[in-house]
Design an enzyme around this catalytic site. Structure first.
Site, PDB file in Angstrom:
ATOM      1  N   TYR A 262      23.662 -21.208 -40.583  1.00  0.00           N
ATOM      2  CA  TYR A 262      24.919 -21.495 -41.283  1.00  0.00           C
ATOM      3  C   TYR A 262      24.625 -22.144 -42.642  1.00  0.00           C
ATOM      4  CZ  TYR A 262      29.490 -23.705 -42.153  1.00  0.00           C
ATOM      5  OH  TYR A 262      30.682 -24.113 -42.713  1.00  0.00           O
TER       6      TYR A 262
ATOM      7  N   SER B 288      29.978 -25.142 -48.006  1.00  0.00           N
ATOM      8  CA  SER B 288      29.941 -26.257 -47.054  1.00  0.00           C
ATOM      9  C   SER B 288      28.961 -27.311 -47.535  1.00  0.00           C
ATOM     10  CB  SER B 288      29.489 -25.758 -45.682  1.00  0.00           C
ATOM     11  OG  SER B 288      29.233 -26.846 -44.821  1.00  0.00           O
TER      12      SER B 288
ATOM     13  N   LYS C 109      25.459 -20.742 -46.495  1.00  0.00           N
ATOM     14  CA  LYS C 109      26.304 -21.472 -47.444  1.00  0.00           C
ATOM     15  C   LYS C 109      25.531 -21.864 -48.704  1.00  0.00           C
ATOM     16  CE  LYS C 109      30.117 -21.439 -44.973  1.00  0.00           C
ATOM     17  NZ  LYS C 109      31.299 -20.689 -45.403  1.00  0.00           N
TER      18      LYS C 109
HETATM   19  P1  NAD Z   1      38.585 -21.412 -38.794  1.00  0.00           P
HETATM   20  O1  NAD Z   1      37.666 -21.033 -37.698  1.00  0.00           O
HETATM   21  O2  NAD Z   1      39.890 -22.016 -38.462  1.00  0.00           O
HETATM   22  O3  NAD Z   1      38.867 -20.192 -39.770  1.00  0.00           O
HETATM   23  C1  NAD Z   1      37.926 -19.181 -40.001  1.00  0.00           C
HETATM   24  C2  NAD Z   1      38.651 -17.957 -40.525  1.00  0.00           C
HETATM   25  O4  NAD Z   1      37.692 -16.898 -40.672  1.00  0.00           O
HETATM   26  C3  NAD Z   1      39.730 -17.461 -39.559  1.00  0.00           C
HETATM   27  O5  NAD Z   1      40.904 -17.195 -40.265  1.00  0.00           O
HETATM   28  C4  NAD Z   1      39.149 -16.172 -39.003  1.00  0.00           C
HETATM   29  O6  NAD Z   1      40.138 -15.196 -38.721  1.00  0.00           O
HETATM   30  C5  NAD Z   1      38.267 -15.712 -40.150  1.00  0.00           C
HETATM   31  N1  NAD Z   1      37.218 -14.809 -39.645  1.00  0.00           N
HETATM   32  C6  NAD Z   1      36.330 -15.036 -38.646  1.00  0.00           C
HETATM   33  N2  NAD Z   1      35.582 -13.947 -38.438  1.00  0.00           N
HETATM   34  C7  NAD Z   1      35.999 -13.009 -39.326  1.00  0.00           C
HETATM   35  C8  NAD Z   1      35.619 -11.673 -39.601  1.00  0.00           C
HETATM   36  N3  NAD Z   1      34.622 -11.064 -38.932  1.00  0.00           N
HETATM   37  N4  NAD Z   1      36.284 -10.999 -40.570  1.00  0.00           N
HETATM   38  C9  NAD Z   1      37.273 -11.590 -41.268  1.00  0.00           C
HETATM   39  N5  NAD Z   1      37.680 -12.854 -41.069  1.00  0.00           N
HETATM   40  C10 NAD Z   1      37.052 -13.556 -40.094  1.00  0.00           C
HETATM   41  O7  NAD Z   1      37.727 -22.409 -39.668  1.00  0.00           O
HETATM   42  P2  NAD Z   1      37.983 -23.161 -41.055  1.00  0.00           P
HETATM   43  O8  NAD Z   1      37.487 -24.532 -40.872  1.00  0.00           O
HETATM   44  O9  NAD Z   1      39.335 -22.954 -41.574  1.00  0.00           O
HETATM   45  O10 NAD Z   1      36.902 -22.403 -41.967  1.00  0.00           O
HETATM   46  C11 NAD Z   1      37.181 -21.831 -43.221  1.00  0.00           C
HETATM   47  C12 NAD Z   1      35.936 -21.897 -44.091  1.00  0.00           C
HETATM   48  O11 NAD Z   1      35.605 -23.264 -44.327  1.00  0.00           O
HETATM   49  C13 NAD Z   1      34.693 -21.264 -43.452  1.00  0.00           C
HETATM   50  O12 NAD Z   1      33.998 -20.515 -44.413  1.00  0.00           O
HETATM   51  C14 NAD Z   1      33.878 -22.457 -43.027  1.00  0.00           C
HETATM   52  O13 NAD Z   1      32.501 -22.175 -42.971  1.00  0.00           O
HETATM   53  C15 NAD Z   1      34.248 -23.459 -44.103  1.00  0.00           C
HETATM   54  N6  NAD Z   1      33.972 -24.853 -43.711  1.00  0.00           N
HETATM   55  C16 NAD Z   1      34.621 -25.398 -42.656  1.00  0.00           C
HETATM   56  C17 NAD Z   1      34.326 -26.704 -42.298  1.00  0.00           C
HETATM   57  C18 NAD Z   1      34.978 -27.389 -41.122  1.00  0.00           C
HETATM   58  O14 NAD Z   1      34.546 -28.494 -40.762  1.00  0.00           O
HETATM   59  N7  NAD Z   1      36.001 -26.828 -40.517  1.00  0.00           N
HETATM   60  C19 NAD Z   1      33.379 -27.434 -43.035  1.00  0.00           C
HETATM   61  C20 NAD Z   1      32.754 -26.826 -44.108  1.00  0.00           C
HETATM   62  C21 NAD Z   1      33.070 -25.527 -44.452  1.00  0.00           C
END
Ligand code: NAD
Length: 253
Positions: free
Chosen positions: A156, A143, A160
């Site tokens: 968080y 992130s 990361k």
């Molecule tokens: P999201 O919440 O839609 O997806 C998160 C995924 O993690 C889901 O598929 C969920 O089932 C899985 N998950 C949660 N807890 C879990 C567990 N205990 N065991 C296994 N799987 C688990 O969010 P997203 O935005 O698609 O996030 C995906 C990645 O991108 C994450 O690592 C997040 O930190 C990163 N990210 C997201 C953003 C954003 O703005 N959305 C920004 C930077 C980084």
């Protein structure tokens, strides 16, 4: 140009958001894809159906990756069917609020267990098989917070930032085995993770205005760079962090 036929990809958190977009894109490029889900079996089944629509094989497995036994079991189950994992995408993660001075140890640990410990469990379990195969590619989804920090989300950001150090360390350690490892560091992405904060139109507009490209990323905007990293087009890249944030962390912005 990017052809992944015969390749096997394991994508954590592949049932929704960035993981889902990545699962579909890699399948469209020719890979067979395994995903895990935690609770929403229906969403995972829908991804499987779409992947099969591309003529690819999809494994859907239930696993809470914050538990080491479940992470190991996930890898073993995929290996028992396919015999190998060519690409590991560590995408699963959580983003919670935590004000320092008031943050419970439970909140801190919950974030570390999934965002950092689970990545270690997955890599530790997959690497012996990648070594046996003579190579592989790992992509960790980190992130922007891991680069510049994030107030009220320090746990968080710390998880990361640790992924960046882990990635750089393993890039050198695993290079002799033909294993590449890189990070994709997204900025704001329109997924369920941020749905609550983006529900406030004023907040959403303020975020859009803060991004030089004046838009919030869609999950597909992150899946593209992940596809590039697993492909041979990126064969000389390891230990890098690809920033996908519309220019958000540039000093001149
Ligand atoms: P999201 O919440 O839609 O997806 C998160 C995924 O993690 C889901 O598929 C969920 O089932 C899985 N998950 C949660 N807890 C879990 C567990 N205990 N065991 C296994 N799987 C688990 O969010 P997203 O935005 O698609 O996030 C995906 C990645 O991108 C994450 O690592 C997040 O930190 C990163 N990210 C997201 C953003 C954003 O703005 N959305 C920004 C930077 C980084």
């Amino acid at each position: 140009m990017i052809k992944l036929e015969g390749k096997k990809a394991l994508i954590t958190g592949g049932s929704r958001g960035i993981g889902r977009a990545t699962a579909l894109l890699l399948a469209e490029a020719g890979a067979d894809v395994a995903i895990n889900y935690v609770r929403n079996e229906k969403a995972a089944a829908e991804v499987k159906l779409k992947i099969e629509g591309y003529g690819r094989h999809c494994l859907v497995l239930k696993a809470d990756l914050s538990q080491e036994v479940e992470a190991k079991k996930l890898v073993e189950e995929v290996i028992s069917v396919w015999g190998k994992v060519d690409y590991l995408i560590n995408n699963a993660g959580i983003w919670t609020y935590g004000e320092m001075g008031q943050m419970s140890t439970e909140i801190w640990r919950e974030t570390m267990q999934l965002n950092l410990d689970a990545v270690f469990y997955m890599i530790n379990a997959v690497v012996p098989y990648m070594k046996k195969e003579g190579g592989g590619v790992i992509v960790n989804v980190s992130s922007t917070a891991g680069v510049r920090g994030e107030a009220y989300h320090s746990h968080y950001a710390a998880s990361k930032g640790a992924l960046h150090a882990l990635t750089k360390s393993l890039a050198v350690e695993l290079a002799p085995y033909g294993i590449r490892i890189n990070c994709v560091a997204p900025g704001w992405v329109d997924t369920d993770m941020c749905a609550e904060v983006f529900a406030d139109p004023e907040f959403r507009r303020s975020i859009e205005n803060s991004i030089p490209l004046k838009r919030i990323a869609q999950p597909e905007d992150i899946a593209g760079p992940i596809l590039f990293l697993v492909s041979d087009l990126a064969r000389h890249m390891t230990g890098t962090i690809i920033h996908v944030n519309g220019g958000s962390v540039l000093c001149g912005a």
